[in-house]
Write an enzyme that holds these catalytic residues in place. Structure first.
Site, mmCIF file in Angstrom:
data_model
loop_
_atom_site.group_PDB
_atom_site.id
_atom_site.type_symbol
_atom_site.label_atom_id
_atom_site.label_comp_id
_atom_site.label_asym_id
_atom_site.label_seq_id
_atom_site.Cartn_x
_atom_site.Cartn_y
_atom_site.Cartn_z
ATOM 1 N N GLY A 27 0.813 -1.207 0.000
ATOM 2 C CA GLY A 27 0.000 0.000 0.000
ATOM 3 C C GLY A 27 0.847 1.258 0.000
ATOM 4 O O GLY A 27 2.078 1.218 0.101
ATOM 5 N N ARG A 29 -3.436 -10.764 -2.849
ATOM 6 C CA ARG A 29 -3.181 -10.071 -4.120
ATOM 7 C C ARG A 29 -1.721 -9.623 -4.232
ATOM 8 O O ARG A 29 -1.160 -9.598 -5.322
ATOM 9 C CB ARG A 29 -4.093 -8.855 -4.270
ATOM 10 N N SER A 30 -1.126 -9.243 -3.120
ATOM 11 C CA SER A 30 0.247 -8.728 -3.178
ATOM 12 C C SER A 30 1.288 -9.789 -2.812
ATOM 13 O O SER A 30 2.490 -9.531 -2.938
ATOM 14 C CB SER A 30 0.393 -7.524 -2.243
ATOM 15 N N CYS A 74 -3.356 11.214 10.772
ATOM 16 C CA CYS A 74 -2.406 12.104 10.108
ATOM 17 C C CYS A 74 -2.631 13.573 10.452
ATOM 18 O O CYS A 74 -1.679 14.325 10.716
ATOM 19 C CB CYS A 74 -2.478 11.908 8.596
ATOM 20 N N GLN A 78 -7.319 18.429 3.200
ATOM 21 C CA GLN A 78 -6.657 17.140 3.125
ATOM 22 C C GLN A 78 -6.550 16.618 1.701
ATOM 23 O O GLN A 78 -7.535 16.542 0.959
ATOM 24 C CB GLN A 78 -7.385 16.129 4.024
ATOM 25 N N GLY A 104 -4.557 11.114 1.468
ATOM 26 C CA GLY A 104 -5.162 10.611 2.688
ATOM 27 C C GLY A 104 -6.051 9.412 2.457
ATOM 28 O O GLY A 104 -6.360 8.668 3.391
ATOM 29 N N ARG A 108 -11.743 17.485 2.153
ATOM 30 C CA ARG A 108 -10.903 16.882 1.113
ATOM 31 C C ARG A 108 -10.753 17.889 -0.023
ATOM 32 O O ARG A 108 -11.732 18.461 -0.491
ATOM 33 C CB ARG A 108 -11.529 15.597 0.580
ATOM 34 N N HIS A 150 -1.093 17.444 3.447
ATOM 35 C CA HIS A 150 -2.260 18.089 4.050
ATOM 36 C C HIS A 150 -1.905 19.496 4.541
ATOM 37 O O HIS A 150 -0.760 19.773 4.916
ATOM 38 C CB HIS A 150 -2.759 17.291 5.258
#
Length: 337
Positions: free
Chosen positions: A10, A37-38, A130, A157, A161, A236, A243
């Protein structure tokens, strides 16, 4: 020193790799974990290919002898696998909201309350939200002059994020709109490109979103100030990464602009960028990918004789997530008896 990263593929997991690579922390073994998946993916770390990503499972042997496990795979994953991750003695530094408000889990920003990391009875340390990290780093130098009583904050943000998929959606929407196409909306509740969305996370019963309540509750815990009041509006914005926050602070006694500037200038983790006469102030476009919390636009609050207001910018994926977690581990290594 054996390190694990859970959620390695990620956006924050990849940032963990970059931050660790640039740090002075010795890493003798690196184990990466992710979803099915990874699983099998290989990355580069300090010039060498990593071992393939392992699928996270209930196998406690996977975390045997791990010193620190950096976890950023969502709250559900953190709750389900916490016992597995800590079973071999690892300190789990968790980037989700799963444990942040638990009384027996310290919530840590090293510049503010690093010593709390030394008392983790469950071997779990929570990495704050965050926006909270960014704000408390800036609040600390003011609080050292005069205790902070009340904070109002409006956040701006970035798409980062919402992770890599959030950034990808903003990029895609922008391209579609420039081409005259209808923008694809999936990750966010509305079109983000050329827009503002005053809605991050779900709404709670009091009309605030959960993101806004995180700032309210987490700030009290980190700053050991149960009477401190924080009111947030989280927005957002169509910025790719980093941010921004507009912060209004009320202190017990007045703090002058000159005192605030001097405090910010010497504060750990803060860079002062406050030259309005030369158009000098922090901007996310210029500061994405950097480590500090940048502070500028420092002014007396015209509506409050004990108030001061300022503007901050910080990279959400670095100081707002991966960097803060690695700094927690570094603090423990430096101060553990």
């Amino acid at each position: 020193m054996k390190i694990a990263i859970v959620g390695a593929s990620g956006a924050v997991g990849q940032e963990f790799l970059r931050v660790l690579e640039a740090s002075s922390m010795p890493v003798d073994e690196l184990r990466l974990f992710g979803s099915s998946r990874s699983a099998g993916a290989v990355f580069t770390f300090r010039g060498q290919p990593t071992a393939p990503v392992r699928e996270l499972s209930d196998n406690k042997a996977d975390f045997e002898d791990i010193n620190f496990a950096f976890v950023s795979a969502g709250g559900d994953v953190s709750k389900r696998y916490a016992d597995v991750i800590t079973s071999g003695g690892a300190v789990m530094i968790d980037n989700s909201s799963a444990f942040r408000m638990d009384d027996d889990v310290p919530l840590v920003v090293p510049e503010v309350n690093g010593a709390d990391a030394l008392d983790a009875p469950r071997r779990i340390i929570a990495n704050p939200n965050c926006t909270t990290i960014q704000m408390v780093v800036a609040l600390k130098p003011i609080n050292d002059i005069s205790p902070v009583k009340r904070v109002h904050v409006a956040t701006y943000q970035a798409a980062s994020g919402a992770g890599a998929s959030g950034m990808e959606e903003l990029q895609k929407q922008t391209e579609e709109l420039v081409e005259g196409k209808k923008p694809t909306v999936g990750k966010f509740v509305s079109q983000l490109a050329f827009n503002l969305i005053p809605h991050i996370d779900v709404f709670t019963d009091n009309g605030y979103t959960r993101e806004e309540m995180k700032m309210h509750l987490e700030t009290k815990k980190i700053m050991h100030a149960p009477s401190l009041e924080v009111s947030a509006t989280c927005v957002r914005v169509p910025v790719m990464r980093a941010h921004s926050e507009a912060i209004w602070v009320e202190t017990e006694t007045p703090v002058s602009v000159q005192e605030a500037r001097a405090a910010f200038a010497k504060a750990e983790g803060v860079v002062l960028v406050d030259r309005p006469e030369a158009l000098g102030y922090p901007q996310p476009l210029e500061l994405a990918g950097t480590d500090p919390v940048y502070v500028g636009r420092i002014r007396a609050d015209l509506a409050n004789p004990c108030g001061i207001t300022f503007w901050t910018v910080s990279d959400q994926i670095r100081k707002g997530a991966a960097l803060n977690a690695v700094q927690i581990a570094e603090f423990i290594l430096k101060n553990r008896k």
